[in-house]
Design an enzyme around this catalytic site. Structure first.
Site, PDB file in Angstrom:
ATOM      1  N   CYS A 245      52.110  42.170  33.909  1.00 20.06           N
ATOM      2  CA  CYS A 245      52.150  42.171  32.438  1.00 20.06           C
ATOM      3  C   CYS A 245      53.527  42.557  31.928  1.00 20.06           C
ATOM      4  O   CYS A 245      53.937  42.134  30.868  1.00 20.06           O
ATOM      5  CB  CYS A 245      51.098  43.145  31.910  1.00 20.06           C
ATOM      6  SG  CYS A 245      51.244  44.781  32.649  1.00 20.06           S
TER       7      CYS A 245
ATOM      8  N   GLY B 156      31.095  42.455  32.032  1.00 15.82           N
ATOM      9  CA  GLY B 156      32.084  42.911  31.051  1.00 15.82           C
ATOM     10  C   GLY B 156      31.534  42.824  29.634  1.00 15.82           C
ATOM     11  O   GLY B 156      31.679  43.756  28.835  1.00 15.82           O
TER      12      GLY B 156
ATOM     13  N   LYS C  27      34.118  48.183  35.688  1.00 16.09           N
ATOM     14  CA  LYS C  27      33.918  46.779  36.095  1.00 16.09           C
ATOM     15  C   LYS C  27      35.261  46.196  36.521  1.00 16.09           C
ATOM     16  O   LYS C  27      36.082  45.801  35.704  1.00 16.09           O
ATOM     17  CB  LYS C  27      33.341  45.927  34.960  1.00 16.09           C
ATOM     18  CG  LYS C  27      32.878  44.578  35.518  1.00 16.09           C
ATOM     19  CD  LYS C  27      33.150  43.406  34.621  1.00 16.09           C
ATOM     20  CE  LYS C  27      34.462  42.723  34.784  1.00 16.09           C
ATOM     21  NZ  LYS C  27      34.718  41.979  36.002  1.00 16.09           N
TER      22      LYS C  27
END
Ligand code: NAD
Length: 471
Positions: free
Chosen positions: A278, A206, A169
């Site tokens: 990140c 999700g 996904k």
């Protein structure tokens, strides 16, 4: 305008049962460039069923068969690097240096995993026990928008190497990139059902994957808040969960560093992927003895950076992915000033000369203390904090005083000194003097930056269950 109205299940492009649509944008122009039709829970069920059926044979396949699949996937993705690059630039707006790394990296992740697989022993002996590393079961991958191809390809490569089928996904904001990548993966000609790709919202597709009783393992990359929701949903069926989450990485300049060499590297780490990374080194830890010099050099270097549409190869900072993300970045630039930090460069609003597009001004704050929210929370945009420190021990204390622990950067003229500091940093990776990526080394976070590791043997084993037969 593109219409993405199919998902990919059991080797076929199908219309989803879900009827909802979401708009797709070019963030550099704010223009809508397409729509995506989103899947729902029924589509998740269909995709999981296909993956479960394919698991029976993939889990029994030989190393050689899996390596051949990984090679075909590599070739199929590498064949369309130019199309993939264009789509990433248009739908996401990443600047040329990031796309230049990201697209080839996505293609080679299949070869990297094939290399890991070649020497990996699925069967070993411990005393009188025969150990077998068995695929854990059907896996799900849930991925974010900030490096769509890389996350999908690496997770899929690892699953196949482990003998595990997958339902993927991707972010609903990356549907044009996903469509193109799915066409590549389809062209590799793998048996049906090995991978299935369902576009959809996190709270629908999700969430359905996170709770699905036939999913044994989830590999997630995204925000810490979503990671927590997935972990909670997955607990009911005790899924194996790998979480690659956020960060607030320290970017430490030691007092012996050559600033002319180091400042561009410090900014490269801080503004990586327009700050939407990140691993961005967003907390610049600067020695008090050289603070004025560092402020001055940062201000000049940032002012010289070009912000704009990534179609221009000299641009080093592109747009934020969405209006929402742009507004979030603006709110943190306001907050920093309210908290008493001072702007060295940047500030609210768009950069001069750009009157449309979700462009933020590259911003560096000085006078930041590590307890301010701008130093503690992940902003996910081109906003950096300079935090002064007295000595190496103080730098370490600040570096580790965070709920995150994904990555850290150290810059020093003395490699041994930098390594001694690296030993005391609580982070999954420490990068000294801008060392390049090592694709077989483990990647992942301490503390709230995640659970588990990806890449190489560490990534492979996260899809496997050890089993012992004693005789
Ligand atoms: P996000 O958490 O909002 O979304 C990530 C994915 O999770 C998307 O596909 C989304 O649709 C899905 N999702 C959302 N809610 C869900 C739910 N309740 N259940 C299941 N799935 C759900 O993150 P984002 O905004 O797309 O990406 C940015 C974040 O990702 C940042 O925090 C960044 O630090 C993190 N990130 C981490 C890494 C890493 O490797 N550690 C790499 C890149 C990005």
């Amino acid at each position: 305008m593109r219409t993405i109205d199919t998902i990919y299940i059991n080797g076929r492009f199908l219309q989803p049962h879900g009827k909802e649509e979401a708009p797709l944008f070019n963030p550099a122009t704010e223009e809508q460039i397409g729509t995506v039709r989103l899947g729902n829970e029924q589509d998740v069920d269909d995709a999981v069923r296909a993956a479960k059926a394919a698991f029976a044979s993939l889990s029994k396949s030989s190393k050689a068969e899996r390596i051949a699949m990984l090679q075909s996937l590599h070739e199929a993705v590498a064949a369309r690097v130019s199309d993939l690059t264009d789509a990433m630039r248009e739908e996401y707006g990443a600047p040329a240096p990031f796309i230049g790394f990201s697209v080839p990296h996505a293609a080679t992740s299949f070869l990297q995993m094939a290399k890991t697989l070649e020497t990996y022993e699925f069967r070993r002996r411990i005393g009188h026990a025969e150990i077998e590393m068995r695929p854990a079961g059907v896996a799900a991958a849930i991925t974010p928008w900030n490096s769509n191809y890389g996350f999908i390809c690496n997770k899929l490569a690892t699953a196949i190497a482990a003998g595990t089928t997958m339902v993927i996904k991707p972010s609903e904001m990356s549907a044009i990139q996903t469509q193109l990548l799915t066409e590549c993966l389809h062209a590799a000609g793998l048996p049906n059902g090995i991978f299935n790709i369902v576009n959809g919202y996190g709270h629908v597709v999700g969430a359905a994957l996170s709770a699905h009783r036939d999913i044994a393992k989830i590999s997630f990359t995204g925000s810490t808040a979503t990671g927590q929701a997935i972990l909670q949903a997955a607990s009911a069926t005790l899924k194996r969960v790998t979480l690659e989450l956020g960060g607030k990485s320290p970017n430490i300049i030691l007092d012996d560093a050559d600033l002319d060499v180091v400042i561009p590297q410090v900014l490269g780490a801080g503004f990586a992927n327009s700050g939407q990374a990140c691993i961005a080194g967003t907390r610049i830890l600067a020695p008090e003895s050289r603070l004025a010099e560092i402020h001055d050099k940062l201000g000049k270097a940032v002012a010289a950076l070009k912000v704009g549409d990534a179609i221009d190869p000299t641009v080093s900072i592109g747009p934020m992915v969405s209006r929402k993300q742009w507004e979030r970045v603006q709110s943190y630039i306001r907050l920093g000033q309210e908290e008493g930090a001072r702007l060295i460069v940047g500030g609210e609003g768009r950069p001069e000369g750009l009157d449309r597009g979700w462009f933020a001004r590259p911003t560096v704050f000085s006078g930041v203390s590590n307890d301010m929210r701008i130093a503690r929370e992940e902003i996910f945009g081109p906003v950096l904090c300079v935090i002064p420190y007295r000595d190496d021990a103080h730098a370490l204390e600040i570096a580790n005083d965070t709920v995150y622990g994904l990555q850290a950067y150290i810059f020093s003229a003395d490699i041994d000194r930098a390594k001694r500091m690296a030993d005391r940093i609580d982070a999954g990776r420490v990068v000294i003097n801008g060392a390049p990526h090592e694709p077989a080394a483990p990647f992942g976070g301490f503390k709230q930056s995640g659970i588990g590791r990806e890449f190489g043997v560490y990534g492979l084993e996260s899809f496997l269950e050890p089993r012992a037969v004693l005789s």
